[in-house]
Design an enzyme around this catalytic site. Structure first.
Site, short mmCIF file in Angstrom:
data_model
loop_
_atom_site.label_atom_id
_atom_site.label_comp_id
_atom_site.label_asym_id
_atom_site.label_seq_id
_atom_site.Cartn_x
_atom_site.Cartn_y
_atom_site.Cartn_z
N VAL A 94 0.84 -1.19 0.00
CA VAL A 94 0.00 0.00 0.00
C VAL A 94 0.88 1.24 0.00
O VAL A 94 1.89 1.30 0.69
CB VAL A 94 -0.92 0.00 1.23
CG1 VAL A 94 -1.76 1.26 1.27
CG2 VAL A 94 -1.82 -1.22 1.23
N GLY A 95 0.50 2.24 -0.76
CA GLY A 95 1.22 3.51 -0.75
C GLY A 95 1.24 4.16 -2.11
O GLY A 95 0.70 3.64 -3.10
N ASN A 96 1.88 5.31 -2.17
CA ASN A 96 1.88 6.10 -3.39
C ASN A 96 2.70 5.45 -4.50
O ASN A 96 2.33 5.52 -5.68
CB ASN A 96 2.38 7.51 -3.09
CG ASN A 96 1.40 8.29 -2.24
OD1 ASN A 96 0.22 8.37 -2.55
ND2 ASN A 96 1.88 8.84 -1.14
N ILE A 155 12.36 0.86 3.45
CA ILE A 155 12.99 2.04 4.03
C ILE A 155 14.39 2.20 3.48
O ILE A 155 14.81 3.29 3.10
CB ILE A 155 13.00 1.95 5.56
CG1 ILE A 155 11.56 2.09 6.09
CG2 ILE A 155 13.91 3.03 6.17
CD1 ILE A 155 11.43 1.91 7.59
N GLU A 197 -2.86 -8.78 -0.55
CA GLU A 197 -3.52 -8.55 0.74
C GLU A 197 -4.56 -7.46 0.64
O GLU A 197 -5.63 -7.55 1.24
CB GLU A 197 -2.47 -8.12 1.78
CG GLU A 197 -1.32 -9.06 1.92
CD GLU A 197 -0.07 -8.31 2.32
OE1 GLU A 197 0.42 -8.55 3.42
OE2 GLU A 197 0.39 -7.47 1.52
N GLY A 249 2.81 -8.18 5.36
CA GLY A 249 2.86 -9.40 4.57
C GLY A 249 3.97 -9.43 3.56
O GLY A 249 4.05 -10.36 2.75
N ASN A 255 6.12 1.03 10.80
CA ASN A 255 4.83 0.34 10.87
C ASN A 255 5.02 -1.13 11.22
O ASN A 255 4.62 -1.58 12.27
CB ASN A 255 4.07 0.48 9.55
CG ASN A 255 3.70 1.92 9.26
OD1 ASN A 255 3.45 2.71 10.15
ND2 ASN A 255 3.66 2.28 7.99
#
Length: 505
Positions: A270-272, A364, A294, A388, A384
């Site tokens: 998930v994310g930009n 990261i 997921e 998964g 965070n």
């Protein structure tokens, strides 16, 4: 009206307020709640529980719980309980700023584990018994069957194992979700496990509802509140470049015959940046794609609507407000193209390996040899969690990690001599992509990997320093297989802590 959503006569008699339901939860309990990436989490009981805890603390009484969920939730749950110091332990994934602050201050114990492990570890008895489960549903049918909402997560396990169950019936959730879910009840504990009877990602092997012994349901709470829906940032130039490098690579794999023309089932974090990749796939000319993942976010809805994506299998949604409205307006269309599964199936290594998923996840930082840190800032501060990503990196056909090459206005390099924390070892990483380029690490020795990562992924502001470190390590390190200068390997991180930049003065 309750009658429209609670069709089981006995359970209709157990309707209670959120405060009454929350009062059933006692200090020290292990409480399992629904929710996955801001969808399908209970909205009222956690806030009422936070009020109970706050009042208990004002009286000088100790009151904290151990909290299990599917993944991250929302301010009404994680945020509310963290704010009143109501959490003693949290697992398996979180993204709430308040909870994160308490974890990094050492005030909250946090178990960050692979999402595919959660349900089975609870079944194995590795943690305390589940005292109370709080699960959101869209409706309760005449026979007591529960209609799941916008996430499934670990709800099946929570309902099976909890000593007491509280159900939130959320009237905001469409009852038309019935039929979208596939709840598989065929798993068993070792040594009695059987193969999962599924060979295609769009197969259905279970039932459309969750089941729970009505005698365990102590309270039913009526709510009418939306999921947390945060808008995605506009796709920036770096994200577009990352997407372009990756799509060019995937097309090259098709041309070489290593991937079919419609690729293999896609998993996307998930994310930009993942959203940019999905947008790029929509314009790539690739068609008849599949997703076994997921989370469904905005980009996958767009691909389903355009016909680029044939189906998507998931365990939860992470939709912006606009995408959520699109989903609700066209629910009949999406119900025939989306399958929502339990977390233990959506992330199961057996299925990821069998289907040959292409895992695309953020990071990261990466080091010269392909080790990935996806959870910790400067080695010690949790962001965070691993979620998964490891389920797909270790078991998928391709494991791809994506990031901009710098962070914090260029003061941090995402490519470093040695990662400050390892979530995915070099053995599980096939491809690293930044806006600078793509490093295909398959079949490369450690030193060959380092050269590829420096040449293709590092930002120009840091490339010479990385090359200098690598050259000196090749000359002076204790061993020459994976060369490192141990006194310098983490010096970039220490320099940032000391001076605010990884760049040497």
């Amino acid at each position: 009206m309750p009658e429209q959503r609670i069709l089981h006569a006995g359970l209709r008699e157990r309707v209670a307020s959120a405060a009454q339901a929350a009062a059933l939860i006692r200090p020290g309990e292990t409480v399992a709640m629904s929710g996955f990436t801001g969808s399908g989490y209970p909205k009222a009981v956690p806030q009422a529980l936070a009020s109970h805890i706050e009042a208990a603390h004002a009286r000088g009484e100790a009151f904290r719980i151990n909290l299990l969920t599917g993944a991250s939730t929302a301010p009404e749950l994680d945020g509310a309980l963290a704010q009143v110091d109501g959490l003693a332990m949290r697992m398996p994934f979180q993204s709430d700023p308040g909870a994160r602050q308490r974890i990094n201050a050492g005030a909250l114990d946090y178990l960050d584990i692979h999402l595919s492990h959660v349900a089975q570890h609870v079944w194995f008895g590795f943690y305390n018994q589940i005292d109370t489960a709080v699960v959101e549903v869209a409706a309760i049918l005449e026979d007591g069957a529960l209609v799941p909402t916008t996430s499934v997560g670990n709800n099946k396990t929570w309902l099976d194992l909890a000593q007491r169950v509280i159900i939130e019936v959320n009237q905001w959730q469409p009852v038309e979700l019935l039929g979208m879910h596939d709840i598989y009840y065929g798993t068993a504990l070792p040594p009695h496990r059987r193969p999962i009877p599924m060979v295609r990602g769009d197969e259905r092997i279970g039932q459309t509802t969750l089941r729970c012994d009505p005698d365990k349901i102590a309270a039913v709470v009526l709510t009418d509140a939306p999921d947390r829906n945060s808008p995605f940032n506009p796709i920036d130039a770096d994200s577009q470049r990352i997407a372009g490098h990756l799509i060019e690579f995937l097309k090259h794999e098709v041309a070489r015959g290593r991937l079919p023309a419609n690729l293999l089932p896609l998993q996307s974090g998930v994310g930009n940046i993942p959203n940019a990749v999905l947008a790029g796939l929509g314009a790539s000319g690739l068609r008849d794609l599949e997703a076994y993942t997921e989370v469904i976010q905005d980009g996958m809805l767009d691909l389903l609507k355009s016909g680029v994506l044939r189906y998507a299998s998931c365990t939860g949604f992470a939709l912006s407000p606009a995408a959520n409205e699109e989903f609700r307006r066209n629910l009949d269309f999406y119900r025939s193209r989306i399958v929502m599964r339990t977390q233990e199936i959506s992330n199961h290594p057996e299925m990821v390996r069998r289907l040959g998923c292409i895992g695309m996840n953020g990071m990261i930082e990466a080091d010269l040899y392909g080790n990935i840190n996806s959870t910790h800032v400067m080695g010690s501060s949790i962001m965070n969690g691993i979620g998964g990503s490891g389920d797909f990196a270790r078991n998928g056909f391709l494991s791809i990690f994506l990031s901009a090459s710098t962070a914090k206005n260029g003061t941090i390099s995402s490519i470093v001599p040695m990662v400050s924390h390892v979530d995915h070892t070099e053995h599980d990483v096939a491809v690293i992509v930044t806006e600078q380029g793509l490093a295909d690490l398959r079949g490369l020795s450690p030193k060959q990997r380092a050269r590829a990562v420096i040449a293709h992924c590092a930002h120009p502001d840091y490339r010479d320093a990385l090359q200098d470190y690598f050259d000196r390590a090749c000359r002076d390190s204790y061993g020459k297989h994976t060369p490192h200068l141990l006194p310098e390997a983490l010096s970039w991180h220490q320099r940032w802590l000391d001076t605010g930049t990884m760049q040497a003065g």
